[in-house]
Design a protein around this motif. Structure first.
Motif, PDB file in Angstrom:
ATOM      1  N   LEU A   7      30.343 -14.528  31.341  1.00 56.45           N
ATOM      2  CA  LEU A   7      29.941 -13.637  30.260  1.00 56.45           C
ATOM      3  C   LEU A   7      30.556 -12.256  30.445  1.00 56.45           C
ATOM      4  N   ALA A   8      31.149 -11.755  29.371  1.00 57.86           N
ATOM      5  CA  ALA A   8      31.747 -10.417  29.408  1.00 57.86           C
ATOM      6  C   ALA A   8      30.646  -9.373  29.306  1.00 57.86           C
ATOM      7  N   THR A   9      30.806  -8.287  30.031  1.00 61.43           N
ATOM      8  CA  THR A   9      29.854  -7.180  29.949  1.00 61.43           C
ATOM      9  C   THR A   9      30.218  -6.333  28.740  1.00 61.43           C
ATOM     10  N   PRO A  10      29.268  -6.102  27.824  1.00 61.09           N
ATOM     11  CA  PRO A  10      29.571  -5.270  26.654  1.00 61.09           C
ATOM     12  C   PRO A  10      30.073  -3.887  27.074  1.00 61.09           C
ATOM     13  N   ALA A  11      31.027  -3.364  26.324  1.00 69.50           N
ATOM     14  CA  ALA A  11      31.658  -2.082  26.650  1.00 69.50           C
ATOM     15  C   ALA A  11      30.636  -0.962  26.833  1.00 69.50           C
TER      16      ALA A  11
END
Length: 175
Positions: A140-144
């Motif tokens: 899962l990508a970490t939101p900016a």
């Protein structure tokens, strides 16, 4: 992120420029810290595509090119004039479309026969084979915003709204 961290960047040999935040973006402007990317393309004008649905058309075309099964359009805009970007007193027009993980704008420069595409990718998952996986890990990508960075949607808006042509000769030797 404050506005003083924005940088005007030359594109296509300086004939065009757009402003977006300073970061580790590289051509095609990929940020390996979060696997986000911002792409600028100049295409021959698609006469068969209507202005009102042009961004949706390009987004669907992109989904087909990338074997995007289950393409879902989340949002689209109507045609908006870009009065600050005119050629022979005719303003460019812009439409936008948003799909899952992708923002796309089509700026139509009719007088020079060009469709400009702005495509911004904001991944939900980082593929283990991605170069970014070695920097931030797969999954899962970490939101900016959680990382203290400007969200891709804001970077996308800045790039589109600050776009300008510095050398119209890029489009044709007779321009």
């Amino acid at each position: 992120m404050s506005a003083d961290l924005l940088s005007e960047r030359p594109l296509f040999g300086g004939a065009i420029s757009a402003s977006f935040p300073l970061s580790d973006l590289k051509e095609v402007f990929v940020d390996p810290a979060c696997d986000e990317s911002l792409i600028f393309e100049l295409l021959d004008f698609k006469h068969e595509v209507g202005d009102d649905g042009s961004a949706v058309w390009f987004l669907q075309d992109l989904a087909i090119e990338q074997d995007g099964e289950g393409f879902m359009l989340l949002e689209q805009s109507t045609v908006v004039e870009a009065p600050g970007l005119c050629y022979k007193n005719i303003p460019a027009i812009v439409t936008t479309a948003v799909g899952q993980m992708v923002y796309l704008a089509n700026m139509r420069l009719k007088e020079v026969g060009t469709d400009v595409l702005f495509t911004a990718y904001e991944p939900i998952l980082i593929n283990p084979l991605s170069e970014s996986a070695s920097a931030v890990g797969a999954g899962l990508a970490t939101p900016a915003m959680q990382s203290g960075l400007m969200p891709m949607v804001e970077i996308f808006k800045l790039a589109v709204t600050n776009f300008k042509v510095n050398d119209w000769g890029l489009f044709s030797p007779t321009v």
